[in-house]
Design an enzyme around this catalytic site. Sequence first.
Site, short mmCIF file in Angstrom:
data_model
loop_
_atom_site.label_atom_id
_atom_site.label_comp_id
_atom_site.label_asym_id
_atom_site.label_seq_id
_atom_site.Cartn_x
_atom_site.Cartn_y
_atom_site.Cartn_z
N GLN A 160 0.98 -1.20 -0.03
CA GLN A 160 0.03 -0.14 0.15
C GLN A 160 0.90 1.19 0.19
O GLN A 160 0.80 2.13 -0.79
CB GLN A 160 -0.70 0.23 1.32
CG GLN A 160 -2.07 -0.97 1.40
CD GLN A 160 -2.85 -0.97 2.54
OE1 GLN A 160 -3.93 -0.26 2.03
NE2 GLN A 160 -2.36 -1.39 3.62
N ASP A 183 13.76 -10.66 -1.33
CA ASP A 183 12.97 -11.32 -0.19
C ASP A 183 13.59 -10.94 0.93
O ASP A 183 14.70 -11.17 1.29
CB ASP A 183 13.12 -12.74 -0.38
CG ASP A 183 12.43 -13.80 0.78
OD1 ASP A 183 11.93 -12.85 1.68
OD2 ASP A 183 12.59 -14.83 0.61
N THR A 207 2.74 -8.14 7.15
CA THR A 207 1.66 -7.30 7.59
C THR A 207 0.43 -8.13 8.13
O THR A 207 -0.78 -7.60 8.52
CB THR A 207 1.25 -6.15 7.07
OG1 THR A 207 0.90 -6.60 5.53
CG2 THR A 207 2.28 -5.14 6.70
N TYR A 241 2.82 -9.78 15.80
CA TYR A 241 3.23 -8.66 14.69
C TYR A 241 4.00 -7.39 15.18
O TYR A 241 4.89 -6.92 14.90
CB TYR A 241 1.88 -8.28 13.87
CG TYR A 241 2.13 -6.83 13.17
CD1 TYR A 241 2.69 -7.07 11.77
CD2 TYR A 241 1.57 -5.78 13.71
CE1 TYR A 241 3.03 -5.89 11.19
CE2 TYR A 241 1.47 -4.72 12.64
CZ TYR A 241 2.14 -4.63 11.52
OH TYR A 241 2.28 -3.51 11.06
#
Length: 290
Positions: free
Chosen positions: A14, A38, A64, A127
Amino acid sequence: MHRAAILVTGAQGQIGFELARLLSPYGDVIATDRATLDLADPDAIVAAMRGVKPALIVNAGAYTAVDRAETEPALAHAVNGRAPGIFAEEAKRLDATLIHFSTDYVFDGTRTAPYPEDAPTGPQNVYGASKLEGERAIAAAGAHALVLRTSWVYGLRGRNFLLTIRRLAAERDELTVVADQFGVPNWSHTLAEATARIVGAGLPALAARCGLYHLSCTGKATWHEFAQAIVGPAPRPRIIPIATADYPTPARRPAYGVLGTARFEATFGFALPDWRDALANCLGGPAETT
Ligand SMILES: NC(=O)c1ccc[n+]([C@@H]2O[C@H](COP(=O)([O-])OP(=O)(O)OC[C@H]3O[C@@H](n4cnc5c(N)ncnc54)[C@H](OP(=O)(O)O)[C@@H]3O)[C@@H](O)[C@H]2O)c1
């Protein structure tokens, strides 16, 4: 004239997608994605940094998938925790500057007023812990680096809350949405524009403003309010508020993640708009290309 090389990661994501375009006036953008670099592969990062020799690295790539991270902690920590540190170590070798993005999920969400940058962290999920590890690895490397924490990112491409709500709104008469988590929605384009603006001041000015900043629109919302703003005032679908307890997810979310942006505003001299204005621009503007 020699143009600086700018290495952008996550260029299909995004924020990264927007950045790859918006940074092009300031240098030769080398836009990388999962296929070309990567972030789980430390050797690949070192090779890319030593091959490209960027003057600026913008690390917009990240793991994410907040819920999936609970069952893939090793990968989340490799991408979000270790990769940023490798970029920072290599940036130090090259005397380059690193811009990195982090998240409100480094906080525990128990506050009721906006978090300043130096508030104690306390991630509630894998996360958040992996992103905090990334922040710490960057700090430990001692490179010129700016860490920009943001929250609730959406846009017209990729996977995000706005697109999910728009899809569900077209399919259903009623949507139930969590109304007891508070944060600030941020349009990826607004964040990328602000990032490009601080880069546009020049790399020496950027390097002189290293540090940890909160980059966010102003205002405050619940997911329920955000969903209502996305669908607008139409009577259908009805957006029904529910409690977090009624919507169990694998990853625990902080109840409050509003980021105080005073340090960013004082340092760079501008603020981001209210989240509702940014959303109106996103919904009213031309479609982002995919
Ligand atoms: N999204 C949010 O709500 C949010 C909130 C706060 C902070 N942030 C932070 O903002 C930054 C940008 O997020 P975003 O919303 O733009 O995320 P995004 O749309 O998910 O983009 C992240 C990009 O990173 C890529 N990526 C994942 N694993 C990779 C790997 N191993 N190697 C290379 N690329 C990989 C993804 O590719 P795939 O699509 O192939 O996985 C994706 O294109 C991140 O640092 C994120 O932590 C995001």
